[in-house]
Design an enzyme around this catalytic site. Structure first.
Site, PDB file in Angstrom:
ATOM      1  N   SER A 105      56.861 -59.736  75.368  1.00 50.04           N
ATOM      2  CA  SER A 105      56.991 -58.459  76.067  1.00 50.04           C
ATOM      3  C   SER A 105      56.687 -58.643  77.544  1.00 50.04           C
ATOM      4  CB  SER A 105      55.984 -57.446  75.500  1.00 50.04           C
ATOM      5  OG  SER A 105      55.946 -56.284  76.291  1.00 50.04           O
TER       6      SER A 105
ATOM      7  N   LYS B 223      50.926 -60.215  72.884  1.00 49.82           N
ATOM      8  CA  LYS B 223      52.219 -60.565  73.497  1.00 49.82           C
ATOM      9  C   LYS B 223      52.052 -61.760  74.434  1.00 49.82           C
ATOM     10  CE  LYS B 223      54.317 -58.132  71.045  1.00 49.82           C
ATOM     11  NZ  LYS B 223      55.537 -58.437  70.301  1.00 49.82           N
TER      12      LYS B 223
ATOM     13  N   TYR C  95      47.025 -54.804  72.188  1.00 54.44           N
ATOM     14  CA  TYR C  95      48.426 -55.214  72.014  1.00 54.44           C
ATOM     15  C   TYR C  95      48.844 -56.272  73.034  1.00 54.44           C
ATOM     16  CZ  TYR C  95      53.561 -54.545  72.270  1.00 54.44           C
ATOM     17  OH  TYR C  95      54.927 -54.728  72.300  1.00 54.44           O
TER      18      TYR C  95
HETATM   19  N1  NDP Z   1      60.251 -51.187  72.104  1.00 52.70           N
HETATM   20  C1  NDP Z   1      59.721 -51.746  73.193  1.00 52.70           C
HETATM   21  O1  NDP Z   1      59.652 -51.136  74.278  1.00 52.70           O
HETATM   22  C2  NDP Z   1      59.228 -53.140  73.134  1.00 52.70           C
HETATM   23  C3  NDP Z   1      59.044 -53.825  71.951  1.00 52.70           C
HETATM   24  N2  NDP Z   1      58.582 -55.108  71.975  1.00 52.70           N
HETATM   25  C4  NDP Z   1      58.380 -55.835  70.752  1.00 52.70           C
HETATM   26  O2  NDP Z   1      59.557 -55.854  69.996  1.00 52.70           O
HETATM   27  C5  NDP Z   1      59.241 -56.025  68.615  1.00 52.70           C
HETATM   28  C6  NDP Z   1      60.040 -55.031  67.804  1.00 52.70           C
HETATM   29  O3  NDP Z   1      59.614 -53.735  68.173  1.00 52.70           O
HETATM   30  P1  NDP Z   1      60.537 -52.443  68.104  1.00 52.70           P
HETATM   31  O4  NDP Z   1      61.862 -52.779  67.581  1.00 52.70           O
HETATM   32  O5  NDP Z   1      60.415 -51.775  69.385  1.00 52.70           O
HETATM   33  O6  NDP Z   1      59.703 -51.578  67.046  1.00 52.70           O
HETATM   34  P2  NDP Z   1      60.089 -50.801  65.719  1.00 52.70           P
HETATM   35  O7  NDP Z   1      58.876 -50.020  65.388  1.00 52.70           O
HETATM   36  O8  NDP Z   1      61.379 -50.099  65.872  1.00 52.70           O
HETATM   37  O9  NDP Z   1      60.291 -51.956  64.633  1.00 52.70           O
HETATM   38  C7  NDP Z   1      59.213 -52.723  64.215  1.00 52.70           C
HETATM   39  C8  NDP Z   1      59.677 -53.696  63.175  1.00 52.70           C
HETATM   40  O10 NDP Z   1      58.549 -54.500  62.797  1.00 52.70           O
HETATM   41  C9  NDP Z   1      58.375 -54.417  61.392  1.00 52.70           C
HETATM   42  N3  NDP Z   1      56.970 -54.450  61.035  1.00 52.70           N
HETATM   43  C10 NDP Z   1      55.958 -53.724  61.559  1.00 52.70           C
HETATM   44  N4  NDP Z   1      54.811 -54.001  60.912  1.00 52.70           N
HETATM   45  C11 NDP Z   1      55.118 -54.911  59.960  1.00 52.70           C
HETATM   46  C12 NDP Z   1      54.373 -55.598  58.981  1.00 52.70           C
HETATM   47  N5  NDP Z   1      53.054 -55.413  58.841  1.00 52.70           N
HETATM   48  N6  NDP Z   1      55.022 -56.455  58.155  1.00 52.70           N
HETATM   49  C13 NDP Z   1      56.350 -56.668  58.268  1.00 52.70           C
HETATM   50  N7  NDP Z   1      57.111 -56.054  59.199  1.00 52.70           N
HETATM   51  C14 NDP Z   1      56.502 -55.190  60.023  1.00 52.70           C
HETATM   52  C15 NDP Z   1      58.978 -53.092  60.991  1.00 52.70           C
HETATM   53  O11 NDP Z   1      59.309 -53.159  59.629  1.00 52.70           O
HETATM   54  P3  NDP Z   1      59.212 -51.862  58.646  1.00 52.70           P
HETATM   55  O12 NDP Z   1      60.438 -51.046  58.942  1.00 52.70           O
HETATM   56  O13 NDP Z   1      59.208 -52.474  57.306  1.00 52.70           O
HETATM   57  O14 NDP Z   1      57.961 -51.146  59.006  1.00 52.70           O
HETATM   58  C16 NDP Z   1      60.178 -53.018  61.919  1.00 52.70           C
HETATM   59  O15 NDP Z   1      61.243 -53.757  61.387  1.00 52.70           O
HETATM   60  C17 NDP Z   1      57.733 -55.845  68.511  1.00 52.70           C
HETATM   61  O16 NDP Z   1      57.127 -57.116  68.410  1.00 52.70           O
HETATM   62  C18 NDP Z   1      57.358 -55.218  69.836  1.00 52.70           C
HETATM   63  O17 NDP Z   1      56.054 -55.550  70.225  1.00 52.70           O
HETATM   64  C19 NDP Z   1      58.305 -55.757  73.144  1.00 52.70           C
HETATM   65  C20 NDP Z   1      58.460 -55.118  74.313  1.00 52.70           C
HETATM   66  C21 NDP Z   1      58.933 -53.777  74.407  1.00 52.70           C
HETATM   67  C1  LIG Z   2      55.375 -49.931  72.825  1.00 51.57           C
HETATM   68  C2  LIG Z   2      55.523 -49.872  74.302  1.00 51.57           C
HETATM   69  O1  LIG Z   2      56.237 -48.754  74.720  1.00 51.57           O
HETATM   70  C3  LIG Z   2      56.260 -51.048  74.814  1.00 51.57           C
HETATM   71  O2  LIG Z   2      55.785 -52.214  74.209  1.00 51.57           O
HETATM   72  C4  LIG Z   2      55.883 -53.167  75.090  1.00 51.57           C
HETATM   73  O3  LIG Z   2      55.618 -54.311  74.826  1.00 51.57           O
HETATM   74  C5  LIG Z   2      56.349 -52.677  76.392  1.00 51.57           C
HETATM   75  O4  LIG Z   2      55.651 -53.208  77.438  1.00 51.57           O
HETATM   76  C6  LIG Z   2      56.161 -51.235  76.298  1.00 51.57           C
HETATM   77  O5  LIG Z   2      54.886 -50.888  76.759  1.00 51.57           O
END
Ligand code: NDP
Ligand SMILES: C[C@H](O)[C@@H]1OC(=O)[C@H](O)[C@@H]1O
Length: 256
Positions: free
Chosen positions: A146, A163, A159
């Site tokens: 991230s 990352k 968090y």
């Molecule tokens: N959205 C953003 O702005 C940003 C996101 N990220 C990173 O991107 C990644 C994806 O996030 P994002 O798509 O936004 O989030 P979502 O909440 O949309 O998706 C999260 C995903 O992670 C899975 N997950 C969560 N907890 C568990 C667990 N305990 N075991 C197995 N699977 C799990 C969920 O599965 P289930 O449906 O089964 O719960 C889901 O598929 C994360 O690592 C996040 O930190 C990084 C930077 C920015």
């Molecule tokens: C969940 C937040 O909106 C998201 O997660 C990240 O890793 C980004 O920096 C944003 O803060």
């Protein structure tokens, strides 16, 4: 097609960024192993994703298992080998971000976040790397880190270290695994609209502020990550390892 004949494991692929990556990998010819939590809603989401992947002409299987469990990585690898015969790409994407203030952070929230985002990832990367080493033809490991690996957040003190940890893990693994032709890289998304920040971005003032900070003038969509991940997964990135790629619409460099 960039991923023809490759098997790709993606954790957290039921929705959000992981789902978009899974679909694009499939469109590029990859066979996909979909990791998810195994909850009832996730089973439904995964069933529809598998349908979409099949419509795109590829194949997918799923594994519902807690990303925080150190054995989950081995389960994903086993499923990939059983279904498709190999593991060529491993994308560590599953993550949570339960926004909370620092001074009264409950220990269980801290530990759950670190276990889900980083500790489970460590052993999953290890399991994928061992399989790739055994296969003897290299591979690509990508962590969804991230922008938060580089900057802080008052409500994200549990968090952001996870990352930064993932980014650091990819850098060290690039060194540890280069010998086997296994490349390790990180993508650093900015603010991408998904369930993880639905509540946070429901605050219109906060949303407008995040958009204003982004030179490209919009928040990210899950699909914005798909191209960069497919590139790093593919042989087009054959000499790229230990790298980190911001996918943030320019947010990080926007000081003034
Ligand atoms: N959205 C953003 O702005 C940003 C996101 N990220 C990173 O991107 C990644 C994806 O996030 P994002 O798509 O936004 O989030 P979502 O909440 O949309 O998706 C999260 C995903 O992670 C899975 N997950 C969560 N907890 C568990 C667990 N305990 N075991 C197995 N699977 C799990 C969920 O599965 P289930 O449906 O089964 O719960 C889901 O598929 C994360 O690592 C996040 O930190 C990084 C930077 C920015
Ligand atoms: C969940 C937040 O909106 C998201 O997660 C990240 O890793 C980004 O920096 C944003 O803060």
């Amino acid at each position: 097609m960039l991923l023809a004949d490759k098997t790709v494991i993606i954790t957290g692929a039921s929705r959000g960024i992981g789902r978009a990556i899974a679909l694009e990998c499939a469109r590029q010819g990859g066979k996909v192993v979909i990791g998810h939590s195994g909850s009832e809603p996730s089973k439904l989401q995964v069933a529809s994703l598998i349908q979409e992947i099949e419509q795109a002409g590829s194949r997918a299987v799923d594994v519902g298992a807690d990303a925080a469990d150190p054995d989950t990585g081995s389960k994903l690898v086993k499923a990939a080998v059983e279904a498709f015969g190999s593991v060529d790409v491993f994308v560590n994407n599953a993550g949570i971000c339960p926004f909370h203030a620092f001074l009264d952070m409950p220990r269980e929230v801290y530990y759950k976040t670190v276990d889900t985002n980083l500790n489970g990832a460590y052993f999953a990367v290890q399991a994928a790397a061992n399989q790739m080493k055994e296969q003897g033809r290299g591979g690509s490991i990508i962590a969804v880190s991230s922008i938060s690996a580089l900057v802080g957040g008052a409500m994200q003190t549990h968090y952001t270290p996870t990352k930064a940890g993932l980014l650091s893990l990819m850098q060290s693994c690039a060194i540890a695994l280069g010998l086997y032709g296994i490349r390790c890289n990180a993508v650093l998304p900015g603010t991408i609209e998904t369930d993880i920040n639905k509540d946070d971005l429901a605050d219109q003032e906060k949303r407008d502020y995040m958009i204003k900070r982004t030179p490209l003038g919009r928040l990210g969509e899950p699909d914005d990550l798909a191209g960069p991940v497919v590139f790093l997964a593919s042989d087009m990135a054959r000499y790229v390892t230990g790298a980190s790629l911001l996918v943030d619409g320019g947010m990080f460099v926007n000081l003034q």
